[in-house]
Design an enzyme around this catalytic site. Sequence first.
Site, mmCIF file in Angstrom:
data_model
loop_
_atom_site.group_PDB
_atom_site.id
_atom_site.type_symbol
_atom_site.label_atom_id
_atom_site.label_comp_id
_atom_site.label_asym_id
_atom_site.label_seq_id
_atom_site.Cartn_x
_atom_site.Cartn_y
_atom_site.Cartn_z
ATOM 1 C CD GLU A 113 -2.733 -1.316 2.466
ATOM 2 O OE1 GLU A 113 -3.895 -1.721 2.359
ATOM 3 O OE2 GLU A 113 -2.223 -1.040 3.566
HETATM 4 C C1 TNX Z 1 -4.497 -4.179 4.679
HETATM 5 S S1 TNX Z 1 -2.796 -6.455 4.238
HETATM 6 C C2 TNX Z 1 -3.243 -3.886 5.174
HETATM 7 C C3 TNX Z 1 -3.114 -3.393 6.540
HETATM 8 C C4 TNX Z 1 -4.433 -3.242 7.224
HETATM 9 C C5 TNX Z 1 -5.322 -4.394 6.857
HETATM 10 C C6 TNX Z 1 -6.629 -4.393 7.578
HETATM 11 C C7 TNX Z 1 -1.744 -5.401 4.190
HETATM 12 C C8 TNX Z 1 -0.456 -5.852 3.752
HETATM 13 N N1 TNX Z 1 -2.067 -4.157 4.532
HETATM 14 O O1 TNX Z 1 -2.412 -2.180 6.536
HETATM 15 O O2 TNX Z 1 -4.211 -3.206 8.590
HETATM 16 O O3 TNX Z 1 -5.562 -4.357 5.487
HETATM 17 O O4 TNX Z 1 -7.334 -5.575 7.344
#
Ligand code: TNX
Length: 589
Positions: free
Chosen positions: A362
């Site tokens: 992300e």
């Molecule tokens: C996605 S999964 C994220 C996290 C959040 C999560 C909540 C991932 C690698 N990143 O930053 O906490 O969703 O479900």
Amino acid sequence: MSLPSTAPEPLDPPTDRAAGPAGSAVPLPRTATGAAAAELAREASRSAAELLAPPAPIGLGDVVPAPQQVRPDPAADFALTADAVIRVSADPAALAVAEQLAELLRPATGYPLPVTDTARPESTGGIALVLTGDEALGAEGYRLDVTRDGVRIAAAAATGLFHGVQTLRQLLPPAIESRTPAVERWALPGGSIVDRPRFAYRGAMLDVARHFFAVPDVLRVIDHLARYKLNHLHLHLTDDQGWRIAVDSWPRLATVGGVGAVGDSPGGHYSRADYRRIVAYAAERHVTVVPEIDLPGHTNAALVAYPELAPDGIAPPPYTGTEVGFSYVDPANERTYDFVADVLGELAALTPGPLLHIGGDEAFKVKGAAYTGFVERVQRIVADTGKTVVGWHQIAPAAHTDGRVLQWWGTNGEDPATVEAVGRGARLILSPGNHAYLDMKYAPDTPIGHDWAGLIDVRRAYEWDPGTHVTGVPAEAVLGVEAPLWTESVTTLADIELLLLPRLPAVAELGWSSRDSHDWTGFRERLAGHGPRWATAGITFHPSPEVPWPAEPVTPAPADTPLIPAQPASADNPRNPAQPASGVVADPL
Ligand code: TNX
């Protein structure tokens, strides 16, 4: 396994490891006549017990994760009695497992269970843990034989003995989880088990950045992992809301970046000593810690502490919300790479395990070549520390480096970039968001958790195959499975346990058990037997209506413990009227 801080002292701890029978401080008689008389007495009490005794209440196959091979022998039940001894191969790691076994069994049985290490451990009259050269069992496998005369666990390595002990624990009645002596017939079902895991990597992740969890909570999570033969704990140590690990060369990361959390929850961080304690506790339970520093995104807390790393050089305000994707360290600034090298260098030095996780998810504002260039430099930094890099599967497009591991968290099993990276040699840890994410709610009324990847009830957590899950990725490229627990909505140990149990054992079974044993009906029945165990141990869990929990009464919760809202009995689970473990909360640690 109980935590050292809360575990009661064993009753009548033997001062001499070869001490005598229960309640006796007198060593066993050493003369032939004395030994024969003791053996006669033991045989007499065994025969008497058998005349009166029903068969062992647990079946040999009632184990989670399902063992590879189970051969019950109903004529060979073994009754653990007060004079039982534990004998173990003369090896320090094996001896440590034997001591752990004794500590596991002493509180509930009240038996002294002296431990003796010897060149040729015999199971007669007790339990033998034997290191053999049986390479067919692998580093983690074991063989368990229960006969009328005793129990023998054999393995090629101490880790296998440890896993065998977890199996043995599940074969005893649930009262074995009591921290005080229980009135029980400590019978084990006869027969033999030969067992070894399907995948080498079996883990869970705890996000200690969104909410901070103190060391005892983390140790308790390690206990839960060990119980189900999971062997990796991934710690998500940094995120926008908090930086949780002390770094000597950049001290403000923890002292400034660690103060907050989501909402108005208190922050915190682990000192180097705290982290070492977690790692050591995990190692004693044959669990490897995988630390994650999430880069280049999810870095708001680091930027608050060191604004020089921000693209505009300006400190952002501390972040206590739950959005993602807005923060990043500047990939065009050389100082960023000094920071990364210092942080990962210190963390590598503190971490005995081979893996360092660099996040990579992300980072919406670092795109294309800037992103892959950053990841490639960070991968080289990890390699320079001597560790192997792990990253969320977004790092797939970056160049391959030796041993590179991607952690898949997608929700549709399709990703050409991941398939292509696997083609270049990457291996995969499977954490599909819509099956393995333990922060997803079980049902719409689950009091905490998310639902962006859907609801994940126990069946959904169980019904997938890590070996075939990502289209185009062969089973040989799959290192294993991991169940991540993100903690935006999780604030207490009871919250953690509510989301972990009973889904963690489902993921553990996917990681450990061979595919041909996969069977939802059988799994939920085996799982049901764990409700009374958790309740007896004071562990919170979600009494899911999908699981036919036994209706028998369990140890009541202490008067002042909050209860999890009762689940209605359902047609799906007619045997669940008793709410066996309506969320007993653990002792404060
Ligand atoms: C996605 S999964 C994220 C996290 C959040 C999560 C909540 C991932 C690698 N990143 O930053 O906490 O969703 O479900």
